[in-house]
Design a protein around this motif. Structure first.
Motif, PDB file in Angstrom:
ATOM      1  N   UNK A 172      49.827  61.973  55.250  1.00  0.00           N
ATOM      2  CA  UNK A 172      50.365  61.831  56.597  1.00  0.00           C
ATOM      3  C   UNK A 172      51.832  62.206  56.673  1.00  0.00           C
ATOM      4  N   UNK A 173      52.574  61.780  55.687  1.00  0.00           N
ATOM      5  CA  UNK A 173      53.998  62.121  55.632  1.00  0.00           C
ATOM      6  C   UNK A 173      54.187  63.626  55.482  1.00  0.00           C
ATOM      7  N   UNK A 174      53.328  64.258  54.694  1.00  0.00           N
ATOM      8  CA  UNK A 174      53.397  65.705  54.507  1.00  0.00           C
ATOM      9  C   UNK A 174      53.141  66.431  55.821  1.00  0.00           C
ATOM     10  N   UNK A 175      52.137  65.986  56.566  1.00  0.00           N
ATOM     11  CA  UNK A 175      51.829  66.586  57.868  1.00  0.00           C
ATOM     12  C   UNK A 175      53.034  66.457  58.788  1.00  0.00           C
ATOM     13  N   UNK A 176      53.587  65.255  58.857  1.00  0.00           N
ATOM     14  CA  UNK A 176      54.736  64.997  59.728  1.00  0.00           C
ATOM     15  C   UNK A 176      55.948  65.836  59.326  1.00  0.00           C
ATOM     16  N   UNK A 177      56.236  65.897  58.026  1.00  0.00           N
ATOM     17  CA  UNK A 177      57.381  66.688  57.555  1.00  0.00           C
ATOM     18  C   UNK A 177      57.215  68.160  57.892  1.00  0.00           C
ATOM     19  N   UNK A 178      56.002  68.676  57.715  1.00  0.00           N
ATOM     20  CA  UNK A 178      55.795  70.088  58.019  1.00  0.00           C
ATOM     21  C   UNK A 178      55.944  70.354  59.512  1.00  0.00           C
ATOM     22  N   UNK A 179      55.375  69.474  60.333  1.00  0.00           N
ATOM     23  CA  UNK A 179      55.487  69.643  61.795  1.00  0.00           C
ATOM     24  C   UNK A 179      56.951  69.675  62.211  1.00  0.00           C
ATOM     25  N   UNK A 180      57.724  68.756  61.668  1.00  0.00           N
ATOM     26  CA  UNK A 180      59.152  68.706  62.004  1.00  0.00           C
ATOM     27  C   UNK A 180      59.883  69.923  61.442  1.00  0.00           C
ATOM     28  N   UNK A 181      59.468  70.374  60.277  1.00  0.00           N
ATOM     29  CA  UNK A 181      60.096  71.532  59.632  1.00  0.00           C
ATOM     30  C   UNK A 181      59.974  72.786  60.495  1.00  0.00           C
ATOM     31  N   UNK A 183      65.251  83.383  62.589  1.00  0.00           N
ATOM     32  CA  UNK A 183      64.828  82.211  61.854  1.00  0.00           C
ATOM     33  C   UNK A 183      65.912  81.851  60.848  1.00  0.00           C
ATOM     34  N   UNK A 184      66.257  80.581  60.761  1.00  0.00           N
ATOM     35  CA  UNK A 184      67.310  80.162  59.849  1.00  0.00           C
ATOM     36  C   UNK A 184      66.827  80.204  58.410  1.00  0.00           C
ATOM     37  N   UNK A 196      59.599  72.653  63.724  1.00  0.00           N
ATOM     38  CA  UNK A 196      60.142  72.275  65.042  1.00  0.00           C
ATOM     39  C   UNK A 196      59.105  72.299  66.161  1.00  0.00           C
ATOM     40  N   UNK A 197      57.987  71.604  65.938  1.00  0.00           N
ATOM     41  CA  UNK A 197      56.968  71.496  66.981  1.00  0.00           C
ATOM     42  C   UNK A 197      56.823  70.036  67.374  1.00  0.00           C
ATOM     43  N   UNK A 243      51.839  70.707  68.210  1.00  0.00           N
ATOM     44  CA  UNK A 243      51.232  70.804  66.887  1.00  0.00           C
ATOM     45  C   UNK A 243      49.752  70.437  66.947  1.00  0.00           C
ATOM     46  N   UNK A 244      49.430  69.369  67.659  1.00  0.00           N
ATOM     47  CA  UNK A 244      48.036  68.937  67.801  1.00  0.00           C
ATOM     48  C   UNK A 244      47.205  70.051  68.433  1.00  0.00           C
ATOM     49  N   UNK A 245      47.730  70.656  69.469  1.00  0.00           N
ATOM     50  CA  UNK A 245      47.016  71.751  70.129  1.00  0.00           C
ATOM     51  C   UNK A 245      46.836  72.933  69.177  1.00  0.00           C
TER      52      UNK A 245
END
Length: 86
Positions: free
Chosen positions: A21-30, A1-2, A32-33, A38-40
C-alpha cells in the motif's frame, strides 16, 4: 519533466499488505496524480485505491498489479510473500 521524476522507482525486499500500500501511494505521489486521477487510470474506484494505499482489504495485491500493468512497472515477490497476503 524534472530530474527527480526521471529517476527509477523501485522497491526491494519483503512486502506485506502495508508495504504494498505504501508503495502504491509513493508511486502515485511520485507521478503527481490525485487519488481520483490515479484510480481512474488503473481502473478502480477511489475508495478501493484509498483502502489499498492504507494496506487494508483483500485487493491490495490486485491494485499493485494494476499499477504495474498500467505504468509498465515490475514487482517481484516470492511464493511465501504471496501466500501471506492472500
Amino acid at each position: 519533466m524534472s530530474e527527480e521524476k526521471k529517476m527509477p522507482f523501485f522497491v526491494d525486499g519483503d512486502m506485506g499488505k502495508e508495504e504494498m500500500g505504501e508503495t502504491i501511494s509513493l508511486y502515485r505521489k511520485r507521478i503527481s496524480m490525485s487519488e481520483e486521477e490515479f484510480a481512474e487510470a488503473i481502473g478502480c474506484s477511489p475508495k478501493i485505491l484509498k483502502s489499498a494505499e492504507n494496506g487494508k482489504g483483500n485487493h491490495v495485491y490486485g491494485t499493485l498489479m494494476k499499477v504495474c500493468n498500467k505504468f509498465s512497472l515490475q514487482a517481484k515477490m516470492s511464493i511465501e510473500e504471496i501466500e501471506t497476503i492472500v
